[in-house]
Design a protein around this motif. Structure first.
Motif, PDB file in Angstrom:
ATOM      1  N   GLN A 145       0.770  -0.907   0.281  1.00 60.45           N
ATOM      2  CA  GLN A 145      -0.023   0.049  -0.026  1.00 60.45           C
ATOM      3  C   GLN A 145       0.779   1.442  -0.350  1.00 60.45           C
ATOM      4  O   GLN A 145       0.647   2.234  -1.013  1.00 60.45           O
ATOM      5  CB  GLN A 145      -1.051  -0.228   0.891  1.00 60.45           C
ATOM      6  CG  GLN A 145      -1.719   1.060   1.397  1.00 60.45           C
ATOM      7  CD  GLN A 145      -2.483   1.433   2.440  1.00 60.45           C
ATOM      8  OE1 GLN A 145      -4.157   1.069   1.623  1.00 60.45           O
ATOM      9  NE2 GLN A 145      -2.531   1.790   3.991  1.00 60.45           N
ATOM     10  N   GLU A 188      -5.520  -3.928 -10.545  1.00 59.55           N
ATOM     11  CA  GLU A 188      -6.312  -2.458 -11.387  1.00 59.55           C
ATOM     12  C   GLU A 188      -7.191  -1.086 -10.750  1.00 59.55           C
ATOM     13  O   GLU A 188      -6.905  -0.079 -10.845  1.00 59.55           O
ATOM     14  CB  GLU A 188      -5.772  -2.099 -12.745  1.00 59.55           C
ATOM     15  CG  GLU A 188      -5.893  -0.852 -13.934  1.00 59.55           C
ATOM     16  CD  GLU A 188      -4.785   0.046 -13.292  1.00 59.55           C
ATOM     17  OE1 GLU A 188      -5.042   1.532 -13.085  1.00 59.55           O
ATOM     18  OE2 GLU A 188      -2.964  -1.297 -12.971  1.00 59.55           O
ATOM     19  N   THR A 189      -7.697  -1.586  -9.925  1.00 58.73           N
ATOM     20  CA  THR A 189      -9.102  -0.672  -9.587  1.00 58.73           C
ATOM     21  C   THR A 189      -8.661  -0.793  -7.974  1.00 58.73           C
ATOM     22  O   THR A 189      -8.774   0.740  -7.579  1.00 58.73           O
ATOM     23  CB  THR A 189     -10.246  -2.259  -9.068  1.00 58.73           C
ATOM     24  OG1 THR A 189     -10.977  -2.153 -10.152  1.00 58.73           O
ATOM     25  CG2 THR A 189     -11.972  -1.442  -8.725  1.00 58.73           C
ATOM     26  N   ALA A 190      -8.120  -1.384  -7.204  1.00 62.93           N
ATOM     27  CA  ALA A 190      -7.641  -1.219  -6.303  1.00 62.93           C
ATOM     28  C   ALA A 190      -5.968  -0.382  -6.205  1.00 62.93           C
ATOM     29  O   ALA A 190      -6.468   0.788  -5.710  1.00 62.93           O
ATOM     30  CB  ALA A 190      -6.618  -2.527  -5.193  1.00 62.93           C
ATOM     31  N   GLN A 206      -5.829   1.833  -8.305  1.00 64.50           N
ATOM     32  CA  GLN A 206      -6.213   3.001  -9.158  1.00 64.50           C
ATOM     33  C   GLN A 206      -6.989   3.976  -7.932  1.00 64.50           C
ATOM     34  O   GLN A 206      -6.851   5.099  -7.835  1.00 64.50           O
ATOM     35  CB  GLN A 206      -7.671   3.282  -9.812  1.00 64.50           C
ATOM     36  CG  GLN A 206      -7.886   4.794 -10.475  1.00 64.50           C
ATOM     37  CD  GLN A 206      -7.434   5.428 -11.262  1.00 64.50           C
ATOM     38  OE1 GLN A 206      -5.823   5.172 -11.592  1.00 64.50           O
ATOM     39  NE2 GLN A 206      -7.018   6.480 -10.763  1.00 64.50           N
ATOM     40  N   LYS A 207      -7.812   3.216  -6.227  1.00 64.93           N
ATOM     41  CA  LYS A 207      -7.530   4.154  -5.445  1.00 64.93           C
ATOM     42  C   LYS A 207      -7.110   4.388  -4.440  1.00 64.93           C
ATOM     43  O   LYS A 207      -7.061   5.008  -4.185  1.00 64.93           O
ATOM     44  CB  LYS A 207      -9.095   2.396  -4.602  1.00 64.93           C
ATOM     45  CG  LYS A 207      -9.891   3.378  -3.679  1.00 64.93           C
ATOM     46  CD  LYS A 207     -10.450   2.539  -3.358  1.00 64.93           C
ATOM     47  CE  LYS A 207     -11.356   2.650  -2.061  1.00 64.93           C
ATOM     48  NZ  LYS A 207     -11.823   1.553  -0.971  1.00 64.93           N
ATOM     49  N   ALA A 208      -5.939   3.591  -4.933  1.00 63.71           N
ATOM     50  CA  ALA A 208      -5.051   3.905  -3.832  1.00 63.71           C
ATOM     51  C   ALA A 208      -3.710   5.230  -4.653  1.00 63.71           C
ATOM     52  O   ALA A 208      -4.193   6.003  -3.814  1.00 63.71           O
ATOM     53  CB  ALA A 208      -3.659   2.920  -3.999  1.00 63.71           C
ATOM     54  N   ARG A 209      -3.859   5.368  -5.682  1.00 67.24           N
ATOM     55  CA  ARG A 209      -3.636   6.925  -6.054  1.00 67.24           C
ATOM     56  C   ARG A 209      -4.395   7.828  -6.181  1.00 67.24           C
ATOM     57  O   ARG A 209      -3.481   8.547  -6.013  1.00 67.24           O
ATOM     58  CB  ARG A 209      -3.116   6.409  -8.133  1.00 67.24           C
ATOM     59  CG  ARG A 209      -2.329   5.048  -8.248  1.00 67.24           C
ATOM     60  CD  ARG A 209      -2.012   5.540 -10.464  1.00 67.24           C
ATOM     61  NE  ARG A 209      -3.235   5.045 -11.121  1.00 67.24           N
ATOM     62  CZ  ARG A 209      -2.667   3.993 -10.895  1.00 67.24           C
ATOM     63  NH1 ARG A 209      -1.537   2.694 -11.051  1.00 67.24           N
ATOM     64  NH2 ARG A 209      -3.951   2.791 -11.610  1.00 67.24           N
ATOM     65  N   GLU A 210      -5.452   7.839  -6.099  1.00 66.58           N
ATOM     66  CA  GLU A 210      -6.638   8.757  -6.101  1.00 66.58           C
ATOM     67  C   GLU A 210      -5.656   9.492  -3.826  1.00 66.58           C
ATOM     68  O   GLU A 210      -6.015  10.689  -4.311  1.00 66.58           O
ATOM     69  CB  GLU A 210      -7.644   8.493  -6.036  1.00 66.58           C
ATOM     70  CG  GLU A 210      -8.385   8.026  -7.267  1.00 66.58           C
ATOM     71  CD  GLU A 210      -9.212   7.947  -8.079  1.00 66.58           C
ATOM     72  OE1 GLU A 210     -10.224   7.576  -7.070  1.00 66.58           O
ATOM     73  OE2 GLU A 210     -10.010   7.729  -9.359  1.00 66.58           O
ATOM     74  N   GLN A 211      -6.197   8.327  -3.729  1.00 68.17           N
ATOM     75  CA  GLN A 211      -6.051   8.346  -2.435  1.00 68.17           C
ATOM     76  C   GLN A 211      -4.659   9.017  -1.573  1.00 68.17           C
ATOM     77  O   GLN A 211      -4.677  10.194  -1.105  1.00 68.17           O
ATOM     78  CB  GLN A 211      -6.436   7.400  -0.845  1.00 68.17           C
ATOM     79  CG  GLN A 211      -5.879   7.543   0.674  1.00 68.17           C
ATOM     80  CD  GLN A 211      -7.661   8.220   0.731  1.00 68.17           C
ATOM     81  OE1 GLN A 211      -8.286   8.150   0.058  1.00 68.17           O
ATOM     82  NE2 GLN A 211      -6.714   9.414   1.918  1.00 68.17           N
ATOM     83  N   LYS A 262      -4.472  12.409  -2.331  1.00 65.85           N
ATOM     84  CA  LYS A 262      -5.428  13.707  -1.171  1.00 65.85           C
ATOM     85  C   LYS A 262      -4.250  13.523   0.075  1.00 65.85           C
ATOM     86  O   LYS A 262      -4.093  14.356   0.862  1.00 65.85           O
ATOM     87  CB  LYS A 262      -6.541  13.035  -0.968  1.00 65.85           C
ATOM     88  CG  LYS A 262      -7.642  12.707  -2.100  1.00 65.85           C
ATOM     89  CD  LYS A 262      -9.123  12.107  -1.440  1.00 65.85           C
ATOM     90  CE  LYS A 262      -9.786  11.907  -2.823  1.00 65.85           C
ATOM     91  NZ  LYS A 262     -10.951  10.924  -2.112  1.00 65.85           N
TER      92      LYS A 262
END
Ligand SMILES: [Zn+2]
Length: 257
Positions: free
Chosen positions: A135, A218-220, A222-227, A230
């Motif tokens: 992560q 890839e979905t996980a 993408q979520k990690a990149r967005e988080q 922030k």
């Protein structure tokens, strides 16, 4: 007389209150790098732009271990790497090539931290760079740049290529060399480095095993990149930094000297 035996003149009354606070933070950062065993004898650097003086920077005195650095022993230099405040300590201008180029080109950044750790150097030698295996690494992905090795960075022509490769990012893997992070304040650059070094260490450990590596979906990712975008905003590190200063004060408060 060795440089650490020289009587240290306190700079507290010779600089502005704001610069003194910056010096304490920068000295703390050197001590933290030593605490986490990321230092490389007397080599590598952490630099900080002096508040209100766009072309003045604080830098480590050449010859001191990071665990010895104090707020008063930091050297003040200009963008060309010339010492501008008299000091009992030496300065290594060659070390300023990387720092000067980034701080000169990115007025939004005030602190640059560059290291040669075992795990950072190991990942810098891996062709695919830092992988999003855990992560911490996945969160950092959007903000990591790469710069190819050109030999020891003493060539001023390399400055433009370093700046180009960093772009608008805040972390960089210097291939075949080490790691670099930057921030508006010392604590942001430090926390970015803490996460980068942890991710590099996890990658080296994971790759030392013959088990096949599991990558996130890839979905996980993408979520990690967005988080990650922030989480690592400017000023994200204040709470952690206050806790780290408390830890240093309990262990050895002489960084404040
Ligand atoms: Zn280096």
């Amino acid at each position: 007389m060795s440089i650490v035996e020289m009587p240290l003149r306190s700079m507290q009354n010779q600089v502005s209150e704001e610069e003194w606070k910056q010096r304490v933070d920068l000295a703390a950062c050197y001590r933290l790098v030593a605490h986490f065993e990321w230092d490389d004898l007397i080599y590598t650097h952490i630099s900080l732009r002096v508040a209100g003086c766009a072309n003045h920077f604080l830098f480590n005195p050449y010859g001191m271990m990071f665990e010895e650095i104090t707020s008063s022993s930091l050297i003040k230099v200009n963008l060309d790497g010339n010492v501008i405040m008299e000091s009992s300590y030496g300065f290594n201008p060659a070390g300023f090539v990387i720092h000067g180029s980034i701080l000169g080109a990115r007025p939004d950044l005030n602190c640059v931290l560059h290291l040669h750790t075992d795990q950072g150097m190991a990942v810098s030698a891996q062709r695919r760079g830092l992988l999003p295996l855990v992560q911490t690494g996945a969160l950092l992905q959007p903000d990591i740049a790469y710069h190819d090795y050109e030999g020891p960075a003493t060539d001023t022509e390399e400055r433009a290529r370093l700046v180009h490769d960093l772009g608008e990012k805040n972390l960089m893997i210097l291939r075949n060399h080490g790691t670099l992070t930057a921030g508006k304040v010392v604590s942001d650059a430090f926390l970015r480095m803490y996460n980068l070094e942890r991710a590099c260490k996890a990658q080296v450990l994971a790759m030392s095993d013959s088990e096949e590596l599991e990558l996130p979906t890839e979905t996980a990712l993408q979520k990690a990149r967005e988080q990650g975008r922030k989480s690592f905003h400017d000023g994200h590190s204040g709470l952690v930094w206050t806790a780290l200063l408390r830890m240093l004060d309990r262990r050895d408060p002489s960084f404040r000297d």
